[in-house]
Design an enzyme around this catalytic site. Structure first.
Site, PDB file in Angstrom:
ATOM      1  CG  HIS A 100      -1.432  -1.041   1.235  1.00 41.29           C
ATOM      2  ND1 HIS A 100      -2.706  -1.170   2.218  1.00 41.29           N
ATOM      3  CD2 HIS A 100      -1.881  -2.258   0.966  1.00 41.29           C
ATOM      4  CE1 HIS A 100      -3.812  -2.278   2.362  1.00 41.29           C
ATOM      5  NE2 HIS A 100      -2.926  -2.525   1.192  1.00 41.29           N
ATOM      6  CD  GLU A 110      -1.649   4.133   3.220  1.00 46.41           C
ATOM      7  OE1 GLU A 110      -3.145   5.001   3.598  1.00 46.41           O
ATOM      8  OE2 GLU A 110      -1.249   2.830   2.582  1.00 46.41           O
ATOM      9  CB  CYS A 161      -6.397  -0.156   5.524  1.00 53.45           C
ATOM     10  SG  CYS A 161      -4.778  -1.588   5.549  1.00 53.45           S
ATOM     11  CB  CYS A 179      -1.467   1.619   5.983  1.00 55.70           C
ATOM     12  SG  CYS A 179      -1.227   0.513   4.478  1.00 55.70           S
TER      13      CYS A 179
END
Length: 158
Positions: A57, A59, A87, A90
């Site tokens: 992701h 992040e 999420c 992250c």
């Protein structure tokens, strides 16, 4: 806390990175890690598909890049901003890295599994955290929905 002007300027950078992710065939998310004055340390986007890694992701990519660039794993004193709410995976990684100031554009959708907001996660952090959302949320929504649509996903990203 960043001024509204700096928040919007950084969010536009996040959206630029999300656009690059869309063009690569990745999910439509981008972000930055910056200092508390808004100076960008690193910027990048989601790389799940190009790296064939579900944990790539935006992040997670940003944390890896910032730690390499700064030569340390402690990111205390820095902020995180993404065009979509982080999420739980992250958010936990950002908290564990020492970040305590979070900004996002579009709030989390119901399709997140597990459904835990950034407020839910940061409420359990040892450090006091601040979360600011809905920065250019309408523009972020349009971009994320367009990006998901190109990948055949629905509004929940599924």
């Amino acid at each position: 806390m960043l001024t509204k002007e700096i928040q919007e300027k950084l969010m536009r950078v996040c959206m630029e990175e999300a656009e690059k992710a869309i063009l690569r065939g990745d999910d439509p998310f981008g972000g930055v890690i910056a200092d508390k004055d808004g100076n960008i340390i690193v910027r990048d986007g989601n790389r799940e598909n190009t790296e064939m890694n579900r944990s790539a992701h935006a992040e997670m990519v940003l944390i890896r890049e910032a730690c390499k660039k700064l030569g340390r794993t402690d990111l205390t004193g820095y902020i995180s901003m993404c065009n979509g709410e982080s999420c739980p995976m992250c958010c936990c990684a950002l908290v564990l890295s020492g970040i305590d100031e979070f900004y996002y554009g579009l709030p989390m959708r119901d399709g997140c599994n597990p459904y835990l907001t950034m407020e839910d996660v940061t409420a359990k952090a040892i450090q006091k955290c601040t979360v600011t959302g809905n920065i250019l949320a309408d523009e972020c929504y349009e971009q994320i929905m367009r990006g998901w649509g190109l990948r055949g996903k629905n509004e929940a990203g599924l």
